[in-house]
Scaffold this motif. Structure first.
Motif, mmCIF file in Angstrom:
data_model
loop_
_atom_site.group_PDB
_atom_site.id
_atom_site.type_symbol
_atom_site.label_atom_id
_atom_site.label_comp_id
_atom_site.label_asym_id
_atom_site.label_seq_id
_atom_site.Cartn_x
_atom_site.Cartn_y
_atom_site.Cartn_z
ATOM 1 N N GLY A 229 57.198 63.611 41.565
ATOM 2 C CA GLY A 229 55.797 63.987 41.761
ATOM 3 C C GLY A 229 54.899 62.781 41.926
ATOM 4 N N ALA A 230 55.141 61.731 41.148
ATOM 5 C CA ALA A 230 54.341 60.508 41.244
ATOM 6 C C ALA A 230 54.558 59.817 42.592
ATOM 7 C CB ALA A 230 54.686 59.562 40.100
ATOM 8 N N ASP B 286 50.422 64.205 46.897
ATOM 9 C CA ASP B 286 50.074 65.436 47.610
ATOM 10 C C ASP B 286 50.779 65.551 48.957
ATOM 11 O OD1 ASP B 286 48.353 66.233 45.583
ATOM 12 O OD2 ASP B 286 46.634 65.202 46.484
ATOM 13 N N ASP B 287 51.643 64.596 49.296
ATOM 14 C CA ASP B 287 52.283 64.565 50.614
ATOM 15 C C ASP B 287 53.576 65.379 50.634
ATOM 16 O OD1 ASP B 287 52.839 64.001 53.242
ATOM 17 O OD2 ASP B 287 53.480 61.934 52.864
ATOM 18 N N VAL B 288 53.453 66.658 50.384
ATOM 19 C CA VAL B 288 54.629 67.534 50.373
ATOM 20 C C VAL B 288 55.255 67.600 51.763
ATOM 21 C CG1 VAL B 288 55.435 69.897 49.968
ATOM 22 C CG2 VAL B 288 53.755 68.869 48.432
ATOM 23 N N GLU C 49 59.709 66.254 55.471
ATOM 24 C CA GLU C 49 60.163 65.532 56.657
ATOM 25 C C GLU C 49 61.290 64.559 56.313
ATOM 26 O OE1 GLU C 49 58.366 62.265 59.746
ATOM 27 O OE2 GLU C 49 57.016 63.812 59.003
ATOM 28 N N VAL C 50 61.130 63.808 55.226
ATOM 29 C CA VAL C 50 62.154 62.842 54.815
ATOM 30 C C VAL C 50 63.445 63.564 54.429
ATOM 31 C CG1 VAL C 50 62.769 61.167 53.027
ATOM 32 C CG2 VAL C 50 60.557 61.028 54.148
#
Length: 67
Positions: A20-21, A25-27, A32-33
């Motif tokens: 999470g850290a 917010d880049d879910v 994508e990764v």
């Protein structure tokens, strides 16, 4: 089950908190990764299987004969 709820003591950090850290917010970025990794892994697994089958059928294993 969360790491903090587990009775084991091998993992001393919360993996959920660490991930999470990192992603914040880049879910979409995480998706994508992970998608890219999974597709590359699948391609490599197929290639490894092809190489194994070719080697097996070609008799390149000293102690195993092709069926």
């Amino acid at each position: 089950m969360a790491d903090s709820e587990s009775a084991q003591d091998l993992v001393t950090v919360s993996v959920e908190d660490a991930v999470g850290a990192c992603i914040g917010d880049d879910v979409d970025g995480l998706v994508e990764v992970l998608t890219s990794f999974a597709q590359g892994y699948a391609r490599q697994a197929r290639e490894d299987h092809r190489l194994f089958v070719d080697a097996f059928r070609g008799g390149r294993f000293a102690h195993v004969a092709p069926a």
